[in-house]
Design an enzyme around this catalytic site. Structure first.
Site, PDB file in Angstrom:
ATOM      1  N   CYS A 151       0.999  -1.022   0.403  1.00  0.00           N
ATOM      2  CA  CYS A 151       0.330  -0.085  -0.211  1.00  0.00           C
ATOM      3  C   CYS A 151       0.444   1.391   0.076  1.00  0.00           C
ATOM      4  O   CYS A 151       0.377   1.966  -0.418  1.00  0.00           O
ATOM      5  CB  CYS A 151      -1.158   0.722   1.164  1.00  0.00           C
ATOM      6  SG  CYS A 151       0.026   0.051   2.514  1.00  0.00           S
ATOM      7  N   HIS A 164       2.186  -2.658  10.945  1.00  0.00           N
ATOM      8  CA  HIS A 164       1.094  -2.648   9.543  1.00  0.00           C
ATOM      9  C   HIS A 164       1.537  -3.564   9.122  1.00  0.00           C
ATOM     10  O   HIS A 164       0.333  -4.076   8.286  1.00  0.00           O
ATOM     11  CB  HIS A 164       1.935  -1.553   8.712  1.00  0.00           C
ATOM     12  CG  HIS A 164       1.721  -1.487   8.018  1.00  0.00           C
ATOM     13  ND1 HIS A 164      -0.539  -0.490   7.417  1.00  0.00           N
ATOM     14  CD2 HIS A 164       1.326  -1.052   6.420  1.00  0.00           C
ATOM     15  CE1 HIS A 164      -0.306  -0.929   6.519  1.00  0.00           C
ATOM     16  NE2 HIS A 164       0.537  -1.314   5.742  1.00  0.00           N
ATOM     17  N   CYS A 180       3.995   9.533 -16.866  1.00  0.00           N
ATOM     18  CA  CYS A 180       5.011   9.360 -16.031  1.00  0.00           C
ATOM     19  C   CYS A 180       5.839   7.805 -15.666  1.00  0.00           C
ATOM     20  O   CYS A 180       4.451   6.908 -15.788  1.00  0.00           O
ATOM     21  CB  CYS A 180       5.103   9.901 -15.071  1.00  0.00           C
ATOM     22  SG  CYS A 180       6.164   9.411 -13.313  1.00  0.00           S
ATOM     23  N   THR A 222      10.185   2.518 -13.108  1.00  0.00           N
ATOM     24  CA  THR A 222      10.526   1.273 -12.397  1.00  0.00           C
ATOM     25  C   THR A 222      11.598   1.475 -11.344  1.00  0.00           C
ATOM     26  O   THR A 222      13.195   2.112 -10.972  1.00  0.00           O
ATOM     27  CB  THR A 222      11.240   0.253 -13.249  1.00  0.00           C
ATOM     28  OG1 THR A 222      10.642   0.858 -14.937  1.00  0.00           O
ATOM     29  CG2 THR A 222      12.290  -0.947 -13.573  1.00  0.00           C
ATOM     30  N   ARG A 248      17.678  -2.921 -15.715  1.00  0.00           N
ATOM     31  CA  ARG A 248      18.474  -3.771 -16.055  1.00  0.00           C
ATOM     32  C   ARG A 248      17.351  -5.240 -16.421  1.00  0.00           C
ATOM     33  O   ARG A 248      18.321  -6.178 -17.026  1.00  0.00           O
ATOM     34  CB  ARG A 248      19.900  -4.180 -15.820  1.00  0.00           C
ATOM     35  CG  ARG A 248      20.601  -3.027 -15.876  1.00  0.00           C
ATOM     36  CD  ARG A 248      21.273  -2.402 -17.004  1.00  0.00           C
ATOM     37  NE  ARG A 248      21.839  -1.321 -16.475  1.00  0.00           N
ATOM     38  CZ  ARG A 248      22.655  -0.607 -17.989  1.00  0.00           C
ATOM     39  NH1 ARG A 248      22.048  -1.286 -18.532  1.00  0.00           N
ATOM     40  NH2 ARG A 248      23.034   0.751 -17.607  1.00  0.00           N
ATOM     41  N   TYR A 304      12.191  -4.473 -18.466  1.00  0.00           N
ATOM     42  CA  TYR A 304      10.845  -4.139 -17.559  1.00  0.00           C
ATOM     43  C   TYR A 304      10.091  -3.157 -18.692  1.00  0.00           C
ATOM     44  O   TYR A 304       9.420  -2.142 -18.247  1.00  0.00           O
ATOM     45  CB  TYR A 304      10.124  -3.593 -16.018  1.00  0.00           C
ATOM     46  CG  TYR A 304      10.338  -5.554 -15.596  1.00  0.00           C
ATOM     47  CD1 TYR A 304      10.031  -6.666 -15.786  1.00  0.00           C
ATOM     48  CD2 TYR A 304      10.599  -5.937 -14.064  1.00  0.00           C
ATOM     49  CE1 TYR A 304       9.395  -7.461 -15.612  1.00  0.00           C
ATOM     50  CE2 TYR A 304      11.179  -7.292 -13.251  1.00  0.00           C
ATOM     51  CZ  TYR A 304      10.845  -8.255 -14.818  1.00  0.00           C
ATOM     52  OH  TYR A 304      10.006  -9.543 -14.369  1.00  0.00           O
ATOM     53  N   GLU A 343       4.275  11.908 -22.797  1.00  0.00           N
ATOM     54  CA  GLU A 343       4.194  13.027 -22.168  1.00  0.00           C
ATOM     55  C   GLU A 343       5.577  14.373 -22.266  1.00  0.00           C
ATOM     56  O   GLU A 343       6.648  13.501 -22.290  1.00  0.00           O
ATOM     57  CB  GLU A 343       3.499  14.103 -21.453  1.00  0.00           C
ATOM     58  CG  GLU A 343       2.832  15.131 -20.759  1.00  0.00           C
ATOM     59  CD  GLU A 343       2.488  15.540 -19.655  1.00  0.00           C
ATOM     60  OE1 GLU A 343       2.855  16.062 -19.157  1.00  0.00           O
ATOM     61  OE2 GLU A 343       1.392  13.922 -18.845  1.00  0.00           O
ATOM     62  N   SER A 399      12.217  12.423 -19.544  1.00  0.00           N
ATOM     63  CA  SER A 399      13.401  13.299 -18.238  1.00  0.00           C
ATOM     64  C   SER A 399      14.246  12.928 -18.612  1.00  0.00           C
ATOM     65  O   SER A 399      15.028  11.770 -20.529  1.00  0.00           O
ATOM     66  CB  SER A 399      13.656  12.700 -16.680  1.00  0.00           C
ATOM     67  OG  SER A 399      13.468  11.034 -17.328  1.00  0.00           O
TER      68      SER A 399
END
Length: 499
Positions: free
Chosen positions: A225, A238, A328, A331, A337, A340, A362, A366
């Site tokens: 979560c 938790h 956005c 990983t 590497r 994914y 968009e 980066s």
């Protein structure tokens, strides 16, 4: 009817209570209730005409603060409670300061309903039975005097070793009284590490967590979560009660141990906000943290017996004016590497193909995002060129096959130096089949996972009413449109719009 107490003297059993009329000591063992008929004359001082035995009734006890019985009482005559008079001076001598009445029944009266047995109260286990009473005990969490002293000592040591924030030196352009030039906005402190599942990950950038969490050297996150905590002890408690073992959305893709879930930012707002805060630790230019309702999040996980472990995600707008298919993408460093990143990008274009329109990420991208997209565009176009059997191919054909926009196709071909001018001054695509085959063989040798379109279970996100649907209804159908409506695909599209 009137009731009197018949007083009898018993020298063997003296009591301190006296009858108010005859001033003789009376014994409670020989108490009886005298009943007189108002119509029959009574001789003063004579014996009673008829004597009836007292009926068993509810009695009461006076209990002092130590739990001892101090007096007995009779109750309930004509709906009113009455307690016999006791020696107040005697109670004061015994030190009785508080009295409480405890009702007790020594006999059953005729016609009284039977008392129902009391139900045994079973104590409810905390957190739905996930924690025992010993585990849910929070008495250890209460700080004592030694803990407060240790905290004050540690606070003084932290203040002594805290580095001072440097102030900017005035420049030549700074004028006296220029408050804007001298204003200094301190940088948000960067959390050095995070504990995520079984991994301890070094962060890259600062994230706008609350101030008390930003000062922690290690931030502990739940891997399901993304709730953030200050200590490993709080994280362990938790985990014992966290209800999630997978992202709170619909699983729309599965291939082996890899699953992709679609999470709506409006339905799971806290989850998506925590996910964006986690992503900011590995993105430099991310500005979206809390306004997550207009976005859909596609979360990739690796599955095992314990649950679905987070790998990465990408987000997209529900209604994009520029037809962006990705806003956005992140990983985690522990899963890089492995291919994914390209898998998430390929999945975003698979959704664009399902929607029937080209897509693009968009802008601006980066540094790592630009490298990832250039690698994906290059591989996708080379693979599309190797599968084309016709002699001629256009840029529009490549855009239709790959769901890339025309601008992205032209940009990639220019980087590959495959877009040249011929002798007539026209642009053409120059390709070397041997180099393309060698590049694809080298890429396939790495064994990276690839998207399988047949495993997708997804339909495009549609709004209830759009301006396009209303314009289509108001427009008069042409002959070509009537022919399209008869086809199964057109009928299916019309059903989707109405739903």
């Amino acid at each position: 009817m009137s009731h009197f107490l018949q007083c009898t003297s018993d020298e063997n059993n003296p009591r301190r209570w006296r009858c108010n009329k005859c001033r003789r000591k009376k014994s409670p063992e020989k108490k009886s209730i005298v009943t007189f008929d108002p119509a029959t004359p009574v001789q003063r001082g004579g014996p009673p005409l008829s004597v009836s035995e007292p009926k068993p009734r509810a009695r009461s006890k006076l209990i002092d603060g130590d739990g001892r019985q101090v007096a007995s009482a009779r109750k309930r005559k004509a709906g009113e409670d009455r307690v016999e008079r006791d020696d107040v001076q005697g109670l004061k001598k015994r030190g009785v300061t508080r009295l409480k009445v405890v009702l007790s029944t020594k006999g059953k009266s005729k016609g009284a309903p039977p008392r129902s047995p009391e139900k045994e109260v079973v104590p409810e286990l905390p957190f739905g039975g996930k924690l025992t009473q010993e585990e849910a005990d929070i008495s250890r969490c209460k700080p004592g005097a030694s803990d407060k002293k240790r905290f004050a000592r540690a606070k003084e040591q932290a203040k002594a070793t805290e580095p001072s924030i440097p102030t900017p030196a005035p420049t030549e352009d700074t004028q006296e009284g220029d408050e804007d030039a001298m204003f200094y906005n301190p940088v948000v402190p960067k959390i050095a590490k995070i504990q995520f599942g079984a991994w301890e990950i070094d962060t890259w950038y600062a994230a706008p967590y609350p101030e008390e969490y930003n000062e922690q050297p290690i931030l502990y996150l739940c891997e399901y979560c993304f709730k953030y905590m200050k200590s490993a002890y709080v994280l362990g408690r938790h985990k014992a009660k966290c209800p999630l073992t997978h992202p709170p959305g619909d699983e729309i893709y599965r291939d082996g141990i890899i699953s992709i879930f679609e999470v709506d930012g409006r339905k799971n707002k806290i989850y998506c906000q925590n996910l964006c805060l986690l992503a900011k630790m590995f993105l430099d230019h991310k500005t979206l943290y809390y306004d997550v309702e207009p976005f859909l999040f596609y979360v990739m996980t690796e599955n095992d017996d314990k649950g679905c472990h987070f790998v990465g995600y990408f987000s997209k707008e529900k209604r994009s004016s520029s037809d962006y298919n990705l806003s956005c993408i992140v990983t985690l460093p522990i899963h890089q590497r492995k291919g994914y990143g390209n898998l998430l990008i390929d999945f975003s274009y698979l959704l664009s193909k399902k929607e029937g329109k080209p897509g693009s990420p968009e802008k601006p991208l980066s540094d790592l995002g630009l490298l990832s997209y250039r690698n994906y565009w290059r591989t996708t176009i080379l693979r599309a060129l190797s599968e084309i059997e016709e002699d001629g191919v256009t840029i529009e054909d490549l855009s239709t096959r790959t769901a890339l926009t025309v601008d992205d196709v032209v940009h990639t071909l220019a980087l590959l130096q495959m877009l040249v001018k011929n002798a007539h001054g026209e642009y053409c695509i120059r390709m070397n089949q041997a180099l393309i085959s060698a590049h694809l063989a080298k890429l396939d040798a790495k064994g990276y996972p690839r998207i399988k379109p047949d495993n997708l279970r997804w339909s495009p996100f549609l709004f209830k009413r759009t301006a396009l649907a209303e314009a289509h209804e108001n427009k008069e159908p042409d002959a070509s449109e009537e022919a399209e409506e008869e086809s199964p695909d057109a009928v299916r599209a019309e059903i989707d719009v109405e739903s």
